[in-house]
Design a protein around this motif. Structure first.
Motif, PDB file in Angstrom:
ATOM      1  N   LEU A   6       0.890  -1.166   0.000  1.00 58.15           N
ATOM      2  CA  LEU A   6       0.000   0.000   0.000  1.00 58.15           C
ATOM      3  C   LEU A   6       0.925   1.211   0.000  1.00 58.15           C
ATOM      4  N   GLN A   7       0.738   2.107  -0.938  1.00 55.78           N
ATOM      5  CA  GLN A   7       1.596   3.285  -1.023  1.00 55.78           C
ATOM      6  C   GLN A   7       0.765   4.560  -0.874  1.00 55.78           C
ATOM      7  N   ALA A   9      -1.201   5.747   1.599  1.00 57.70           N
ATOM      8  CA  ALA A   9      -2.526   5.751   2.237  1.00 57.70           C
ATOM      9  C   ALA A   9      -2.602   7.003   3.113  1.00 57.70           C
ATOM     10  N   ASP A  31       2.920   3.979   4.171  1.00 53.73           N
ATOM     11  CA  ASP A  31       3.300   2.978   3.174  1.00 53.73           C
ATOM     12  C   ASP A  31       3.537   1.664   3.908  1.00 53.73           C
ATOM     13  N   TYR A  53      -4.529  -7.214   0.945  1.00 50.44           N
ATOM     14  CA  TYR A  53      -4.178  -5.810   1.181  1.00 50.44           C
ATOM     15  C   TYR A  53      -5.343  -4.993   1.710  1.00 50.44           C
ATOM     16  N   GLU A  54      -6.582  -5.433   1.506  1.00 52.29           N
ATOM     17  CA  GLU A  54      -7.721  -4.738   2.106  1.00 52.29           C
ATOM     18  C   GLU A  54      -7.690  -4.898   3.631  1.00 52.29           C
ATOM     19  N   TYR A  57      -4.953  -2.701   4.930  1.00 51.29           N
ATOM     20  CA  TYR A  57      -5.424  -1.313   4.975  1.00 51.29           C
ATOM     21  C   TYR A  57      -6.317  -1.080   6.190  1.00 51.29           C
ATOM     22  N   ASN A  58      -7.202  -2.021   6.483  1.00 53.36           N
ATOM     23  CA  ASN A  58      -8.083  -1.879   7.651  1.00 53.36           C
ATOM     24  C   ASN A  58      -7.286  -1.841   8.951  1.00 53.36           C
ATOM     25  N   VAL A  60      -4.241  -0.654   9.263  1.00 55.57           N
ATOM     26  CA  VAL A  60      -3.647   0.694   9.309  1.00 55.57           C
ATOM     27  C   VAL A  60      -4.699   1.717   9.731  1.00 55.57           C
ATOM     28  N   CYS A  61      -5.892   1.642   9.161  1.00 55.18           N
ATOM     29  CA  CYS A  61      -6.982   2.574   9.523  1.00 55.18           C
ATOM     30  C   CYS A  61      -7.258   2.541  11.018  1.00 55.18           C
TER      31      CYS A  61
END
Length: 120
Positions: A6-7, A9, A31, A53-54, A57-58, A60-61
């Motif tokens: 992920l770049q 975000a 990243d 990657y979803e 991302y979650n 990281v969120c």
């Protein structure tokens, strides 16, 4: 070996050493790169055989929602959660960038990068 990434975000969050930073907040970029060997080949087209990657991302969120004084702590928490979710990872790189940090001069960003490799 394979890498998912992920770049850039982007988040608005309340991380910072100074109370004003935790009150006013600022923009951050994150990243994440995760290296791993797939569980099987991809001919079965099954997402359970890879690092999703979803889901990364979650993670990281969720971690960006918890105010911390140090962006190092944020990056480390992201790594810890990825390792817990995907025990087969071989390396993780997390960079957290604070955009326009409150310094005396104009700075595009301050950042920290943490690299993780499991002990052998």
């Amino acid at each position: 070996m394979m890498t998912i990434a992920l770049q850039g975000a982007e988040f608005f969050a309340y991380h910072g050493f100074y109370p004003e930073e935790q009150k006013l907040g600022c923009r951050f970029l994150v990243d994440v790169e995760v290296d791993f060997t797939p569980k099987t080949n991809f001919s079965d087209d099954n997402i359970n055989n890879t690092v999703d990657y979803e889901k990364v991302y979650n993670i990281v969120c969720e971690e960006m929602k918890h105010p911390r004084k140090l962006i190092e702590t944020v990056a480390e928490a992201v790594i810890d959660r990825i390792v817990k979710k995907y025990s087969f990872v071989q390396a993780i790189r997390v960079a957290v960038k604070k955009l326009n940090p409150p310094l005396l001069g104009k700075i595009a960003c301050s950042s920290v990068t943490i690299n993780y490799k499991p002990a052998k």
